[in-house]
Design a protein around this motif. Structure first.
Motif, PDB file in Angstrom:
ATOM      1  N   SER A  25       0.826  -1.201   0.000  1.00  0.00           N
ATOM      2  CA  SER A  25       0.000   0.000   0.000  1.00  0.00           C
ATOM      3  C   SER A  25       0.858   1.247   0.000  1.00  0.00           C
ATOM      4  CB  SER A  25      -0.897  -0.008   1.231  1.00  0.00           C
ATOM      5  OG  SER A  25      -1.641   1.174   1.303  1.00  0.00           O
ATOM      6  N   VAL A 209      -6.248  -4.713  -4.970  1.00  0.00           N
ATOM      7  CA  VAL A 209      -6.558  -4.985  -3.565  1.00  0.00           C
ATOM      8  C   VAL A 209      -6.390  -6.481  -3.319  1.00  0.00           C
ATOM      9  CG1 VAL A 209      -8.232  -4.727  -1.705  1.00  0.00           C
ATOM     10  CG2 VAL A 209      -8.234  -3.099  -3.615  1.00  0.00           C
ATOM     11  N   SER A 238      -1.237   1.549  -6.944  1.00  0.00           N
ATOM     12  CA  SER A 238      -1.015   1.081  -5.584  1.00  0.00           C
ATOM     13  C   SER A 238      -1.505  -0.339  -5.441  1.00  0.00           C
ATOM     14  CB  SER A 238      -1.753   1.988  -4.587  1.00  0.00           C
ATOM     15  OG  SER A 238      -1.523   1.582  -3.255  1.00  0.00           O
ATOM     16  N   GLU A 240      -3.016  -2.482  -2.391  1.00  0.00           N
ATOM     17  CA  GLU A 240      -3.554  -2.335  -1.043  1.00  0.00           C
ATOM     18  C   GLU A 240      -3.725  -3.712  -0.406  1.00  0.00           C
ATOM     19  OE1 GLU A 240      -4.350   0.910   0.291  1.00  0.00           O
ATOM     20  OE2 GLU A 240      -3.119   1.398  -1.456  1.00  0.00           O
ATOM     21  N   THR A 251     -11.225  -1.033   4.602  1.00  0.00           N
ATOM     22  CA  THR A 251     -11.405  -0.640   3.204  1.00  0.00           C
ATOM     23  C   THR A 251     -11.848   0.814   3.048  1.00  0.00           C
ATOM     24  OG1 THR A 251     -11.893  -2.920   2.576  1.00  0.00           O
ATOM     25  CG2 THR A 251     -12.567  -1.198   1.030  1.00  0.00           C
ATOM     26  N   HIS A 254      -8.841   3.070   3.404  1.00  0.00           N
ATOM     27  CA  HIS A 254      -7.933   2.951   2.268  1.00  0.00           C
ATOM     28  C   HIS A 254      -8.486   3.696   1.056  1.00  0.00           C
ATOM     29  CE1 HIS A 254      -4.939  -0.324   3.416  1.00  0.00           C
ATOM     30  NE2 HIS A 254      -5.725  -0.245   4.478  1.00  0.00           N
ATOM     31  N   LEU A 258      -6.833   6.728  -1.040  1.00  0.00           N
ATOM     32  CA  LEU A 258      -6.540   6.588  -2.471  1.00  0.00           C
ATOM     33  C   LEU A 258      -7.116   7.752  -3.273  1.00  0.00           C
ATOM     34  CD1 LEU A 258      -7.225   2.768  -2.775  1.00  0.00           C
ATOM     35  CD2 LEU A 258      -5.018   3.867  -3.218  1.00  0.00           C
TER      36      LEU A 258
END
Length: 382
Positions: A25, A209, A238, A240, A251, A254, A258
């Motif tokens: 991440s 993810v 990215s 994650e 989530t 995050h 983002l």
């Protein structure tokens, strides 16, 4: 004893390479930024391959390639399904199918929830062994987290079948599993990446993810990253790492981060499991993102009913690569029956499929062959 209809109903309700180079991440992409063309000019060969693969995977007429012969099922067997966590809708879908299949076979199935933790899974496995079962299903977790219990099952001669337990389908010697039921992870990873390449015209800013605590999931995300890098117009913004059991709390944080970091450069997401997008939706909505707009999200597994609803309603998920979850529940019972009957595993690997807004229809699960229940029951002599 065999399940009563009431018990069955309650149970069904209860279930209702290393291309990323260690990025985590916050890591930036190493591909060149997307061009403005969006017509595949950034990677013409990869774009053409992606379009063709996506068109084929969206097809809904899939011939049955599963088993047609096998041992008759003896009645009165006791099996245990150990779930990594029943909050994972993929695991829950397979468990639902397994409950249904065990009932059809005349078997008693015990469903034990590992609660998404190592301690919980170990306790669940110990409980399973105490039931002196004829077979055990590992549902969606790395067998090595309960290696002592698995070795005890092996020593007792209790067959163990995995679902998404190791990185590839088929029998496993280390850890020892009679077989592992899954689609080919490389095929799932590749088609999810190709959908992004095709959908974006080869110009995307992508967030991946994953749950690095699950080797199967980590490997899948690595393969996704490798496939995305085949198009130079795709930039991986990215990666994650969000443990599935913590998805509902982590989530949204995050996602907010983002959006702040990447803004409109974030055009697409791919997650190793659809459930992340249920948790991402509130944060995306709060940021003013429209459900049918960017970031366009695809789940590289597992294709649960809520994911189908999101795709159908264009609510923060545009596509999924669904496992045939209910059918795989039947398959794990069929594989246990083969093990109990001292026959080899079926070798069946379901083909990959793409469910999108174009073909989702009224479906709640991906059912490649609506007659699979009768096919399995015919094998079992039911």
């Amino acid at each position: 004893m065999r399940m009563t209809r009431a018990r069955l109903a309650r149970a069904v309700i209860a279930v209702a390479v290393a291309a990323l180079t260690g990025c985590t991440s916050g890591s930036g992409g190493d591909a060149s930024p997307p061009s403005a063309a969006g017509d595949g000019a950034a990677c013409p060969e990869a774009f053409a391959d992606a379009k063709a693969a996506v068109a084929a995977a969206e097809g809904t007429m899939v011939p049955w390639t599963g088993p047609t012969t096998g041992p008759t099922a003896p009645t009165g067997k006791t099996v245990v399904f150990i779930a990594q966590t029943m909050t994972n809708p993929g695991v829950a879908g397979v468990a639902k199918g397994a409950v249904e299949a065990a009932h059809a076979a005349g078997w008693d199935l015990h469903l034990i929830d590992g609660q998404g933790s190592t301690a919980g899974i170990q306790s669940a496995f110990t409980h399973a062994l105490a039931l002196d079962p004829d077979g055990i299903v590992i549902g969606g977790f790395d067998p090595n987290v309960a290696l002592l219990q698995l070795r005890e099952a092996n020593a007792r001669g209790v067959p163990v079948v995995g679902w998404h337990a190791v990185g590839s389908p088929g029998p496993s010697e280390n850890p020892k599993l009679f077989t592992n039921v899954t689609t080919q992870v490389a095929d799932v990873a590749r088609i999810s990446a190709q959908w992004i390449i095709s959908h974006s015209g080869g110009t995307a800013g992508v967030v991946i993810v994953t749950d690095a605590s699950i080797p199967f999931a980590k490997h899948k995300s690595e393969l996704i990253g490798a496939a995305l890098r085949e198009c130079r117009g795709v930039r991986i913004l990215s990666i994650e790492d969000i443990p599935i059991p913590e998805g509902n709390t982590r989530t949204p944080r995050h996602v907010s981060s983002l959006i702040e970091r990447f803004g409109d450069a974030w055009t697409h997401s791919v997650a190793i499991n659809d459930l992340y997008f249920a948790d991402a939706a509130p944060a995306l909505r709060k940021a003013g993102k429209e459900g049918g707009g960017p970031p366009y999200n695809i789940g590289a597994g597992d294709g649960d009913p809520v994911a189908f609803d999101r795709i159908r309603g264009r609510q923060y998920e545009a596509a999924t690569v669904p496992e045939p979850l209910l059918a795989q529940g039947w398959q794990v019972i069929d594989e246990l029956n083969r093990a109990i009957g001292k026959q080899p595993s079926s070798g069946f690997v379901p083909p990959v499929h793409l469910t999108t807004t174009a073909n989702v229809g009224a479906a709640t699960y991906w059912e490649p062959d609506n007659d699979y229940r009768n096919r399995y029951m015919a094998i079992w002599g039911r």
